[in-house]
Write a protein that holds these residues in place. Structure first.
Motif, short mmCIF file in Angstrom:
data_model
loop_
_atom_site.label_atom_id
_atom_site.label_comp_id
_atom_site.label_asym_id
_atom_site.label_seq_id
_atom_site.Cartn_x
_atom_site.Cartn_y
_atom_site.Cartn_z
N PHE A 3 14.81 11.01 -3.14
CA PHE A 3 14.29 11.68 -1.94
C PHE A 3 13.35 10.75 -1.17
O PHE A 3 13.47 10.61 0.05
N LEU A 4 12.43 10.12 -1.88
CA LEU A 4 11.48 9.22 -1.21
C LEU A 4 12.20 8.03 -0.59
O LEU A 4 11.84 7.57 0.50
N GLY A 5 13.22 7.52 -1.27
CA GLY A 5 13.99 6.41 -0.72
C GLY A 5 14.66 6.78 0.60
O GLY A 5 14.63 6.01 1.56
N VAL A 6 15.25 7.97 0.63
CA VAL A 6 15.92 8.43 1.86
C VAL A 6 14.91 8.61 2.99
O VAL A 6 15.13 8.19 4.14
N VAL A 7 13.76 9.22 2.67
CA VAL A 7 12.73 9.47 3.69
C VAL A 7 12.24 8.15 4.29
O VAL A 7 12.15 8.01 5.53
N PHE A 8 11.94 7.17 3.45
CA PHE A 8 11.36 5.93 3.96
C PHE A 8 12.42 5.02 4.58
O PHE A 8 12.09 4.17 5.40
N GLN A 26 12.83 2.91 -5.03
CA GLN A 26 12.24 4.22 -5.31
C GLN A 26 12.97 5.00 -6.40
O GLN A 26 12.32 5.57 -7.30
N PRO A 27 14.31 5.08 -6.42
CA PRO A 27 14.96 5.79 -7.53
C PRO A 27 14.69 5.14 -8.89
O PRO A 27 14.48 5.83 -9.89
N GLN A 34 0.82 -1.20 0.00
CA GLN A 34 0.00 0.00 0.00
C GLN A 34 0.86 1.26 0.00
O GLN A 34 0.52 2.26 -0.64
N LEU A 35 1.99 1.22 0.69
CA LEU A 35 2.92 2.35 0.63
C LEU A 35 3.52 2.48 -0.76
O LEU A 35 3.67 3.60 -1.28
N TRP A 36 3.84 1.35 -1.39
CA TRP A 36 4.34 1.36 -2.76
C TRP A 36 3.31 1.98 -3.70
O TRP A 36 3.64 2.82 -4.55
N GLY A 40 12.14 12.73 -11.99
CA GLY A 40 11.71 11.45 -11.45
C GLY A 40 12.79 10.80 -10.61
O GLY A 40 12.52 10.25 -9.53
N LEU A 41 14.03 10.86 -11.08
CA LEU A 41 15.15 10.28 -10.33
C LEU A 41 15.35 11.01 -9.00
O LEU A 41 15.53 10.37 -7.95
N ILE A 42 15.30 12.34 -9.03
CA ILE A 42 15.47 13.12 -7.81
C ILE A 42 14.36 12.80 -6.80
O ILE A 42 14.63 12.58 -5.61
#
Length: 440
Positions: free
Chosen positions: A321-326, A358-359, A272-274, A315-317
């Protein structure tokens, strides 16, 4: 040269991308948020109505999932004509998509009424749950043609780079319905059926606003079968692509369920997060569809390639960012979804795949938008089917046979995404997608 894209250089201003992406994100998020409200209201009626809503909701959701070509395909075709400075013809694509939505919607409504009972029984495994689902579904299905009209409306408006009005229309319908839902369920004492009526009211309001906007354009409203057949051709590729996604995610859920109760719970949380983050990244892809289609329609392959590179970087940025946050909230966020120690123990087996992807997802979704904007749906269909057949599905079912659990399932998803990344990057770097002209 059309003024729909910047002609001084290859890029477009970041504010223009945001001006398309942010409202698109609002439209994408509106329906899931409304479903949460609906679920919370019905949940207080008890377990049986909630189970009925869950089953009925899954069936209705498949309508919008499998028929998204009315939105994405229409954006692609409309954007090219808009980029060529042919706004009336661009809006006419919306007219034909709306006729198609009505026709397909009536077929879905009729078939749904006939098949509601058998499908609900297959999905629920319980006569009581099936009966509750059918009572909800038979009413909610009257909104099916209206859901498709709203999709078509979103499609042509995005194509002419009008992203704000669709957000207003969708929020108007869902907002009024969110207020109406508890009134019908509790005050009017309609129970689960009140939820279904509120759902239809939302669709009536949103579809009505889109139809009003279409009429206000003062273009011919006559149906043109030739154009609708062309739209269906593009739709066929997008439906096949969507079916590949469904086969993968349904298989993953089935294997997780056969692994353990804790595993399926953990899989549901991470999935669901994905799905939620996919909506965030998809908003950039929608901006790409509109801008790339307009550039190619205006005859500028150079502009289209510049926008594609720009959107891919965004999209990469965003993905990084989302990868680092999660990654940072990995020890905290799962506890917001469950307190079960078994489920929490399984979550890390999927979580770090989710973070690392995420990236990759940021780039894949951005380039999906670029290629959809270029009308390159046939390539995306083939790439998705091949990636599913070679990557996701074999590893998912091997996970069941060898007991690899969530690690095997999410390894399969990772391979699926890597194969898609390889395909879309290779296509992006070629010139096969940069077909210029008002119509591909």
């Amino acid at each position: 040269m059309s003024e729909t894209v910047e002609t001084a250089g290859e890029k477009v201003p970041a504010r223009r991308v945001l001006g398309l992406a942010v409202p698109a994100l609002g439209v994408l998020a509106a329906e899931p948020l409304y479903v949460l409200v609906d679920t919370a209201v019905v949940g207080h009626l008890g377990a049986l109505p909630l189970a009925g809503l869950a089953v009925g909701g899954v069936v209705l959701a498949q309508v919008s999932t499998q028929l998204t070509f009315l939105s994405y395909g229409t954006t692609s075709r409309t954007a090219r004509l808009h980029g060529a400075g042919r706004r009336a013809e661009a809006v006419s694509e919306g007219v034909q998509a709306t006729w198609l939505a009505v026709l397909v919607g009536l077929v879905v409504l009729g078939a749904g009424q006939l098949l509601a009972g058998p499908v609900a029984r297959v999905l629920s495994g319980s006569d009581e749950v099936a009966a509750a689902a059918v009572s909800w579904l038979r009413i909610a299905l009257f909104g099916a043609p209206l859901i498709l009209i709203t999709m078509a409306g979103n499609g042509w408006m995005r194509g002419v780079q009008d992203a704000v009005r669709p957000l207003r229309y969708v929020l108007a319908g869902n907002g009024i319905s969110a207020v109406l839902c508890p009134l019908l369920v509790y005050v009017a004492d309609w129970g689960l059926e009140g939820s279904a009526v509120a759902n239809v009211v939302a669709q009536v309001i949103s579809a009505g606003l889109f139809l009003r906007a279409l009429v206000a354009e003062k273009v011919s409203l006559k149906p043109h079968p030739k154009v609708m057949r062309a739209q269906l051709g593009l739709g066929r590729d997008l439906v096949l692509r969507s079916l590949a996604f469904q086969a993968c995610f349904v298989s993953a859920a089935a294997v997780a369920a056969r692994t353990s109760t804790a595993a399926v719970g953990a899989h549901q949380i991470v999935l669901q997060l994905w799905t939620f983050l996919s909506l965030v990244l998809d908003s950039v892809a929608i901006a790409a569809q509109s801008l790339v289609g307009a550039a190619l329609g205006a005859g500028s392959a150079r502009q289209a390639r510049g926008v594609a590179g720009q959107i891919t970087r965004y999209g990469l940025i965003m993905g990084c960012f989302l990868g680092v946050v999660f990654a940072a909230v990995s020890q905290v966020l799962p506890h917001a979804f469950t307190s079960d120690p078994g489920v929490l123990g399984e979550v890390p087996h999927a979580w770090w795949f989710f973070v690392a992807l995420q990236p990759i997802a940021g780039v894949v979704f951005a380039l999906d938008g670029v290629l959809l904007g270029a009308g390159d749906a046939a390539f995306l269909r083939t790439a998705t089917l091949v990636s599913a057949a070679l990557g996701f599905l074999p590893l998912i079912w091997a996970s069941l046979g060898f007991g690899w659990g969530l690690t095997g399932i999410w390894t399969g998803l990772s391979l699926f995404m890597v194969l898609r990344l390889t395909a879309v990057v290779a296509r992006w770097r070629s010139d096969g997608w940069t077909v210029i002209g008002a119509v591909r």
